[in-house]
Scaffold this active site. Sequence first.
Site, PDB file in Angstrom:
ATOM      1  N   LYS A 112       0.762  -1.301   0.056  1.00  0.00           N
ATOM      2  CA  LYS A 112       0.174  -0.015   0.232  1.00  0.00           C
ATOM      3  C   LYS A 112       0.753   1.242  -0.118  1.00  0.00           C
ATOM      4  O   LYS A 112       0.521   2.146  -0.636  1.00  0.00           O
ATOM      5  CB  LYS A 112      -0.927   0.150   1.239  1.00  0.00           C
ATOM      6  CG  LYS A 112      -2.090  -1.200   1.388  1.00  0.00           C
ATOM      7  CD  LYS A 112      -3.061  -0.970   0.283  1.00  0.00           C
ATOM      8  CE  LYS A 112      -4.047  -2.290   0.560  1.00  0.00           C
ATOM      9  NZ  LYS A 112      -3.628  -3.459   0.265  1.00  0.00           N
TER      10      LYS A 112
HETATM   11  C1  LIG Z   1      -3.743  -4.556  -0.615  1.00  0.00           C
HETATM   12  C2  LIG Z   1      -3.157  -5.710  -0.657  1.00  0.00           C
HETATM   13  C3  LIG Z   1      -3.138  -6.790  -1.723  1.00  0.00           C
HETATM   14  C4  LIG Z   1      -4.361  -6.922  -2.508  1.00  0.00           C
HETATM   15  O1  LIG Z   1      -4.075  -5.581  -3.589  1.00  0.00           O
HETATM   16  P1  LIG Z   1      -5.195  -5.160  -4.547  1.00  0.00           P
HETATM   17  O2  LIG Z   1      -4.699  -3.995  -5.400  1.00  0.00           O
HETATM   18  O3  LIG Z   1      -6.130  -4.776  -3.653  1.00  0.00           O
HETATM   19  O4  LIG Z   1      -5.753  -6.195  -5.270  1.00  0.00           O
HETATM   20  C5  LIG Z   1      -2.390  -8.033  -1.640  1.00  0.00           C
HETATM   21  N1  LIG Z   1      -1.628  -7.940  -0.549  1.00  0.00           N
HETATM   22  C6  LIG Z   1      -1.405  -7.023   0.422  1.00  0.00           C
HETATM   23  C7  LIG Z   1      -0.406  -7.308   1.456  1.00  0.00           C
HETATM   24  C8  LIG Z   1      -2.177  -5.836   0.407  1.00  0.00           C
HETATM   25  O5  LIG Z   1      -1.930  -4.999   1.569  1.00  0.00           O
END
Ligand SMILES: *Cc1c(COP(=O)(O)O)cnc(C)c1O
Length: 491
Positions: A112
């Site tokens: 993120k």
């Molecule tokens: C948010 C997140 C995802 C998923 O990503 P998206 O863009 O929502 O598909 C996968 N792994 C982690 C650790 C995340 O924080």
Amino acid sequence: MKYISTRGNNQELTAAEAIIQGLAEDGGLFVPESMPKVNMAFIEGLKNLSYQQRAVKVLSQFLTDYTQTEIEGCVERAYGDQKFDDAAIAPVNMLKNVSVLELWHGPTSAFKDMALQLLPQLLSTALKKTKAKNEVMILVATSGDTGKAALEGFKDVPQTKIMVFYPDNGVSRIQRLQMVTQQGGNVAVTAVKGNFDDAQSGVKEIFSDKAFNARLNEKGVSLSSANSINWGRLVPQIVYYFSAYADLLKAGKIKAGDQISFVVPTGNFGDILAGFYAREMGLPVKKLVCASNANNVLTDFLNTGIYDRNRDFYKTISPSMDILISSNLERLLYHITNDTAKVAGWMKELAETGKYDVGAEVLARIKEIFAADWSNDDATKAMIAKEYQQEKYVADPHTAVAWNAFEKMADKENVIIVSTASPYKFNESVLTALSKDIAGKNEFQLLDELAAINSFAIPEGLGNLKNAEIRHNQVVNKSEMTKAVLNFALK
Ligand SMILES: *Cc1c(COP(=O)(O)O)cnc(C)c1O
């Protein structure tokens, strides 16, 4: 370049305006009206550049209303100044059997950060460019990771404030500590008595309270969210697909023009969709493999063309992918069909019945680009153990879901596994998968336990928590959330 809604109203916005507005007026998502194209010389030209320089080149293709200097400033503030613990920002770790694109070297140790470090800079610059007078106050309800990443991203960013609500009894001890120790002059963190749904529905009510929003506007404050449907959160993610390709070129693992595939742990479909944009722009991508956990609504969709959220919801050891409505899929449907009426229709069906069917022809076009697979928690844990044995690499559960999909691929040549979290963030699941004895150990002892077998040191942001000062201890009932927002807005 203009941005339009996936659902076809006639709004046409600049990137800056789309980033400020977030969601289109008809409920659709903003998409670029045309796809910028780059050639192989552009891609080869990235080889000897830093991540920041690569980012400026890729972002400039989409943010045509931002000046070069503005983009450079945003990128430097997001990824410079040693905010990331690896100078490569998003390094490709080339292991024996596969390469891993590590997206967790940022301040909160999860992917993120890649977007939430840059979005606030893009937003703050957009407010300045459009001479917006209001201060933007970001409200977030979080079950853990997004809240912390948003706090770190918005901390001390001009003309913004951020308030995060987390459920009093719904986040891990580490996650709570990460948030209540947050520094910055424009941040507030508040616990809500109850669970995540209480916090989330409280925030939703505040967003939809017209009278309250008007009152805040009079005071010079507009509310906004930092969630993953904002174009400013998606566009930063396109960069690392190009960057990974350039790294493989530089290392001599591939030749210019060779196709590579990415396996992506997926929840809201933002990360993998950024790979789609990179491919549409001209990056030689063979397949984008969508890896899901037991909440495998996307696996079914990519195999049948039927999206059906009417199913059981599972709490898994890869919680950031525990999602049944993947909002960013709407953007893919728009780009595949170029038909806003169709997209609007499917989204209406989804809202009303929880289900829609895109039909065989659209599915066939999607399948030329995407593949899908999923694994349950047992398979995920087994994978953590197996690839640790093979590669001495400790993967977090989200990454292990992707690893599982990779293991099942027939063509393993030139594949990159996208790694989305540091294993330290999920130390309990990871240590259990590796058959370590965790009974009676607290979070900090678990970090040390993992450090003993991991080639990466404990990330500073997690290690420092033990002694960090607690700065936020407000606890409210759900009914008091509006008042808390008002107080912070006027502060
Ligand atoms: C948010 C997140 C995802 C998923 O990503 P998206 O863009 O929502 O598909 C996968 N792994 C982690 C650790 C995340 O924080």
